[in-house]
Design a protein around this motif. Structure first.
Motif, PDB file in Angstrom:
ATOM      1  N   GLU A  83     -10.315  89.715 -80.799  1.00 12.35           N
ATOM      2  CA  GLU A  83     -10.338  90.634 -79.887  1.00 12.35           C
ATOM      3  C   GLU A  83      -9.588  91.849 -80.267  1.00 12.35           C
ATOM      4  OE1 GLU A  83     -11.175  88.015 -75.769  1.00 12.35           O
ATOM      5  OE2 GLU A  83      -9.380  88.719 -76.473  1.00 12.35           O
ATOM      6  N   LEU A  84      -8.550  91.531 -80.735  1.00 10.97           N
ATOM      7  CA  LEU A  84      -7.531  92.911 -81.201  1.00 10.97           C
ATOM      8  C   LEU A  84      -8.638  93.706 -82.373  1.00 10.97           C
ATOM      9  CD1 LEU A  84      -4.114  91.339 -81.331  1.00 10.97           C
ATOM     10  CD2 LEU A  84      -4.917  92.948 -79.823  1.00 10.97           C
ATOM     11  N   LEU A  85      -9.191  92.820 -83.171  1.00  7.76           N
ATOM     12  CA  LEU A  85      -9.880  93.409 -84.479  1.00  7.76           C
ATOM     13  C   LEU A  85     -11.190  94.259 -83.760  1.00  7.76           C
ATOM     14  CD1 LEU A  85      -9.459  90.406 -86.903  1.00  7.76           C
ATOM     15  CD2 LEU A  85      -8.520  92.750 -86.971  1.00  7.76           C
ATOM     16  N   GLY A  86     -11.401  94.084 -82.471  1.00 14.14           N
ATOM     17  CA  GLY A  86     -12.522  94.906 -82.124  1.00 14.14           C
ATOM     18  C   GLY A  86     -13.792  94.058 -81.966  1.00 14.14           C
ATOM     19  N   LEU A  87     -13.624  92.752 -82.093  1.00 17.08           N
ATOM     20  CA  LEU A  87     -14.850  91.957 -82.064  1.00 17.08           C
ATOM     21  C   LEU A  87     -15.218  91.360 -80.582  1.00 17.08           C
ATOM     22  CD1 LEU A  87     -14.125  89.617 -85.220  1.00 17.08           C
ATOM     23  CD2 LEU A  87     -15.854  91.373 -84.740  1.00 17.08           C
ATOM     24  N   PRO A  88     -16.279  91.199 -80.177  1.00 16.84           N
ATOM     25  CA  PRO A  88     -16.588  90.785 -78.660  1.00 16.84           C
ATOM     26  C   PRO A  88     -16.646  89.308 -79.027  1.00 16.84           C
ATOM     27  CG  PRO A  88     -18.455  92.334 -79.646  1.00 16.84           C
ATOM     28  CD  PRO A  88     -17.531  91.975 -80.838  1.00 16.84           C
ATOM     29  N   VAL A  89     -15.648  88.658 -78.024  1.00 13.38           N
ATOM     30  CA  VAL A  89     -15.532  87.215 -78.219  1.00 13.38           C
ATOM     31  C   VAL A  89     -15.915  86.690 -76.831  1.00 13.38           C
ATOM     32  CG1 VAL A  89     -13.729  85.260 -78.255  1.00 13.38           C
ATOM     33  CG2 VAL A  89     -13.797  87.460 -79.751  1.00 13.38           C
ATOM     34  N   TYR A  90     -16.908  85.542 -76.861  1.00 12.76           N
ATOM     35  CA  TYR A  90     -17.661  84.880 -75.851  1.00 12.76           C
ATOM     36  C   TYR A  90     -17.086  83.536 -75.723  1.00 12.76           C
ATOM     37  CZ  TYR A  90     -20.601  89.006 -76.118  1.00 12.76           C
ATOM     38  OH  TYR A  90     -21.020  90.264 -76.089  1.00 12.76           O
ATOM     39  N   ASN A  91     -16.354  82.811 -74.858  1.00  7.31           N
ATOM     40  CA  ASN A  91     -15.775  83.440 -73.692  1.00  7.31           C
ATOM     41  C   ASN A  91     -14.541  84.183 -74.267  1.00  7.31           C
ATOM     42  OD1 ASN A  91     -17.153  82.991 -71.343  1.00  7.31           O
ATOM     43  ND2 ASN A  91     -16.763  80.674 -71.971  1.00  7.31           N
ATOM     44  N   SER A  92     -14.148  85.119 -73.375  1.00  2.00           N
ATOM     45  CA  SER A  92     -12.698  86.076 -73.706  1.00  2.00           C
ATOM     46  C   SER A  92     -11.822  84.988 -73.966  1.00  2.00           C
ATOM     47  CB  SER A  92     -12.835  87.084 -72.687  1.00  2.00           C
ATOM     48  OG  SER A  92     -12.071  86.470 -71.470  1.00  2.00           O
ATOM     49  N   SER A  93     -10.459  85.374 -74.521  1.00  4.45           N
ATOM     50  CA  SER A  93      -9.482  84.730 -74.633  1.00  4.45           C
ATOM     51  C   SER A  93      -8.765  84.509 -73.184  1.00  4.45           C
ATOM     52  CB  SER A  93      -8.606  85.527 -75.701  1.00  4.45           C
ATOM     53  OG  SER A  93      -7.987  86.611 -75.128  1.00  4.45           O
ATOM     54  N   THR A  94      -8.938  85.556 -72.633  1.00  5.55           N
ATOM     55  CA  THR A  94      -8.064  85.247 -71.038  1.00  5.55           C
ATOM     56  C   THR A  94      -8.956  84.409 -70.329  1.00  5.55           C
ATOM     57  OG1 THR A  94      -7.581  87.707 -71.222  1.00  5.55           O
ATOM     58  CG2 THR A  94      -7.614  86.786 -68.993  1.00  5.55           C
ATOM     59  N   ALA A  95     -10.310  84.165 -70.392  1.00  3.86           N
ATOM     60  CA  ALA A  95     -11.009  83.394 -69.727  1.00  3.86           C
ATOM     61  C   ALA A  95     -10.841  82.039 -69.931  1.00  3.86           C
ATOM     62  CB  ALA A  95     -12.340  83.670 -69.783  1.00  3.86           C
ATOM     63  N   ILE A  96     -10.812  81.886 -71.442  1.00  3.03           N
ATOM     64  CA  ILE A  96     -10.389  80.711 -72.069  1.00  3.03           C
ATOM     65  C   ILE A  96      -8.928  80.031 -71.578  1.00  3.03           C
ATOM     66  CG2 ILE A  96     -10.030  78.974 -74.176  1.00  3.03           C
ATOM     67  CD1 ILE A  96     -12.086  80.909 -75.450  1.00  3.03           C
ATOM     68  N   GLU A  97      -8.229  80.947 -71.538  1.00  2.00           N
ATOM     69  CA  GLU A  97      -6.789  80.709 -71.336  1.00  2.00           C
ATOM     70  C   GLU A  97      -6.549  80.029 -69.868  1.00  2.00           C
ATOM     71  OE1 GLU A  97      -2.294  82.215 -71.986  1.00  2.00           O
ATOM     72  OE2 GLU A  97      -3.729  83.731 -71.670  1.00  2.00           O
ATOM     73  N   VAL A  98      -7.139  80.700 -68.969  1.00  8.64           N
ATOM     74  CA  VAL A  98      -7.073  80.303 -67.393  1.00  8.64           C
ATOM     75  C   VAL A  98      -7.570  79.085 -67.281  1.00  8.64           C
ATOM     76  CG1 VAL A  98      -7.747  81.344 -65.101  1.00  8.64           C
ATOM     77  CG2 VAL A  98      -6.710  82.746 -66.825  1.00  8.64           C
ATOM     78  N   CYS A  99      -8.924  79.007 -67.776  1.00  8.71           N
ATOM     79  CA  CYS A  99      -9.786  77.848 -67.544  1.00  8.71           C
ATOM     80  C   CYS A  99      -9.156  76.623 -68.259  1.00  8.71           C
ATOM     81  CB  CYS A  99     -11.308  77.879 -67.919  1.00  8.71           C
ATOM     82  SG  CYS A  99     -12.278  79.018 -67.237  1.00  8.71           S
ATOM     83  N   ASP A 100      -8.555  76.559 -69.129  1.00  8.48           N
ATOM     84  CA  ASP A 100      -7.776  75.570 -70.134  1.00  8.48           C
ATOM     85  C   ASP A 100      -6.745  74.923 -69.261  1.00  8.48           C
ATOM     86  OD1 ASP A 100      -7.507  73.986 -72.273  1.00  8.48           O
ATOM     87  OD2 ASP A 100      -6.016  75.170 -73.147  1.00  8.48           O
ATOM     88  N   SER A 101      -6.105  75.597 -68.318  1.00 17.47           N
ATOM     89  CA  SER A 101      -4.846  75.094 -67.595  1.00 17.47           C
ATOM     90  C   SER A 101      -5.421  74.874 -66.085  1.00 17.47           C
ATOM     91  CB  SER A 101      -3.770  76.277 -67.571  1.00 17.47           C
ATOM     92  OG  SER A 101      -3.000  75.692 -66.392  1.00 17.47           O
ATOM     93  N   LYS A 102      -5.499  73.674 -65.706  1.00 17.70           N
ATOM     94  CA  LYS A 102      -5.987  73.408 -64.296  1.00 17.70           C
ATOM     95  C   LYS A 102      -5.099  73.996 -63.295  1.00 17.70           C
ATOM     96  CE  LYS A 102      -7.936  68.953 -65.359  1.00 17.70           C
ATOM     97  NZ  LYS A 102      -7.597  68.919 -66.717  1.00 17.70           N
ATOM     98  N   ALA A 103      -3.608  74.231 -63.548  1.00 17.16           N
ATOM     99  CA  ALA A 103      -2.847  75.061 -62.711  1.00 17.16           C
ATOM    100  C   ALA A 103      -3.434  76.625 -62.544  1.00 17.16           C
ATOM    101  CB  ALA A 103      -1.498  74.795 -63.235  1.00 17.16           C
ATOM    102  N   LYS A 104      -3.464  77.193 -63.617  1.00 16.02           N
ATOM    103  CA  LYS A 104      -3.878  78.638 -63.972  1.00 16.02           C
ATOM    104  C   LYS A 104      -5.215  78.834 -63.066  1.00 16.02           C
ATOM    105  CE  LYS A 104      -1.279  79.662 -68.041  1.00 16.02           C
ATOM    106  NZ  LYS A 104      -1.293  80.313 -69.244  1.00 16.02           N
ATOM    107  N   THR A 105      -6.132  78.000 -63.340  1.00 18.35           N
ATOM    108  CA  THR A 105      -7.276  77.885 -62.684  1.00 18.35           C
ATOM    109  C   THR A 105      -7.361  77.982 -61.042  1.00 18.35           C
ATOM    110  OG1 THR A 105      -8.390  76.644 -64.364  1.00 18.35           O
ATOM    111  CG2 THR A 105      -9.797  76.988 -62.583  1.00 18.35           C
ATOM    112  N   HIS A 106      -6.636  76.962 -60.697  1.00 18.99           N
ATOM    113  CA  HIS A 106      -6.374  77.043 -59.067  1.00 18.99           C
ATOM    114  C   HIS A 106      -5.882  78.282 -58.592  1.00 18.99           C
ATOM    115  CE1 HIS A 106      -8.510  72.899 -58.194  1.00 18.99           C
ATOM    116  NE2 HIS A 106      -7.768  72.825 -59.452  1.00 18.99           N
ATOM    117  N   GLN A 107      -4.728  78.657 -59.336  1.00 17.21           N
ATOM    118  CA  GLN A 107      -4.202  79.887 -58.739  1.00 17.21           C
ATOM    119  C   GLN A 107      -4.930  81.017 -58.906  1.00 17.21           C
ATOM    120  OE1 GLN A 107      -0.203  79.525 -60.787  1.00 17.21           O
ATOM    121  NE2 GLN A 107       0.640  79.010 -58.526  1.00 17.21           N
TER     122      GLN A 107
END
Length: 303
Positions: A83-107
């Motif tokens: 993303e820093l290189l300007g590439l569209p990424v699906y899913n985004s790094s932020t979305a993947i990070e939140v979904c990867d953690s059950k704790a982060k998802t629920h919060q």
């Protein structure tokens, strides 16, 4: 089919040498080709993110950067670097990070009126530092009642999820998990051995299946569950779509439990495995994913 002239990378993990992941990558690539997209399978182990003189660079075995990236891994740092290189990424790094953690998802879903099991978070400890005073966990056990569910924050296919019948076994599990992040939830007896997987692309439900197990409280197919095609209710569809929208995922497999008063959010999978639901329903979600991406790329170009 006329080529869309788009070129993409399908990024997968270079260390998961398992047929199910290889088959999924080829499944996605075949869908891209049907849509007229040139698609390369790229292992994360063949890409080296670099910051040199404050500038993000990328080293690796590739000829040129793609128009977009379908990111089917959980290498958050690589996704963010792309993303820093300007590439569209699906899913985004932020979305993947939140979904990867059950704790982060629920919060992340808190304060949005999303129905979910009662969820508690353990007091943090550092690696190598044992929790010698477990009074907090005794209170948690009293709060949730037994049996209760312990879920490691990071895990897939229903693994790292435990049904705990008593305080003694709960405290043993806490000691066993040590510093690894986990959450604790009330056990939804009404949904024992059954759940719903709802695959969302954009703001639409594309396919759904119900999973059932006769011998395990988890319904996951890896844990022995069986799947059948399922038509979600409007309430179930709306809940899945809302969760995906709040978490910012372009596409996801949203798992719902059967609550006594309606559906409950179980978890959201940003890297949902598509082959099981294809075999169950005959619906190719990958086709819808690439349709979504092409439409989004067109909108980006026009804006």
């Amino acid at each position: 089919m006329k080529s869309s002239s788009l070129h993409c990378w399908i990024v997968v993990n270079g260390y998961l040498q398992h047929d199910k992941f290889s088959s999924l990558a080829l499944f996605l690539q075949a869908s891209a080709v049907r849509k007229g997209i040139s698609a390369d399978l790229i292992r994360n182990s063949n890409l080296i993110p670099v910051i040199e003189n404050g500038t993000p660079l990328l080293k690796g075995t590739f000829e040129k950067l793609p128009d977009f990236v379908l990111f089917m891994d959980k290498d958050i740092h690589l996704a963010r670097h792309l993303e820093l290189l300007g590439l569209p990424v699906y899913n985004s790094s932020t979305a993947i990070e939140v979904c990867d953690s059950k704790a982060k998802t629920h919060q992340a879903l808190a304060n949005h009126g999303i129905p979910m099991p009662k969820t508690l978070f353990p007091p943090f400890t550092y690696e190598g530092i044992e929790r010698k005073n477990l009074d907090a966990f005794k209170k948690i056990g009293s709060e949730l009642g037994y049996p209760l569910v312990v879920k490691e924050a990071y895990g897939s296919f229903g693994e790292q999820v435990y049904l705990i019948p008593s305080e003694h076994e709960f405290l043993e599990m806490v000691n066993k998990l040590g510093h690894r992040p986990f959450i604790m939830q009330e056990f939804i007896e009404h949904s024992k051995g059954r759940d719903i997987r709802v695959n969302v692309v954009g703001n639409q439900v594309i396919a759904s299946m119900q999973r059932k197990s006769e011998h395990d409280f988890r319904a996951n197919m890896t844990a022995g569950g069986e799947a059948s095609s399922y038509t979600p209710t409007k309430e179930e569809s709306d809940l899945a779509i809302r969760c995906a929208a709040i978490l910012g995922v372009d596409f996801a497999g949203v798992d719902l439990l059967f609550g006594e008063d309606g559906p409950l959010l179980c978890e959201v999978n940003s890297n949902s495995h598509l082959l099981n639901i294809y075999e169950c329903t005959g619906i190719n979600i990958a086709d819808s994913m690439f349709d979504y991406v092409m439409d989004d790329m067109r909108k980006r170009k026009e804006s």
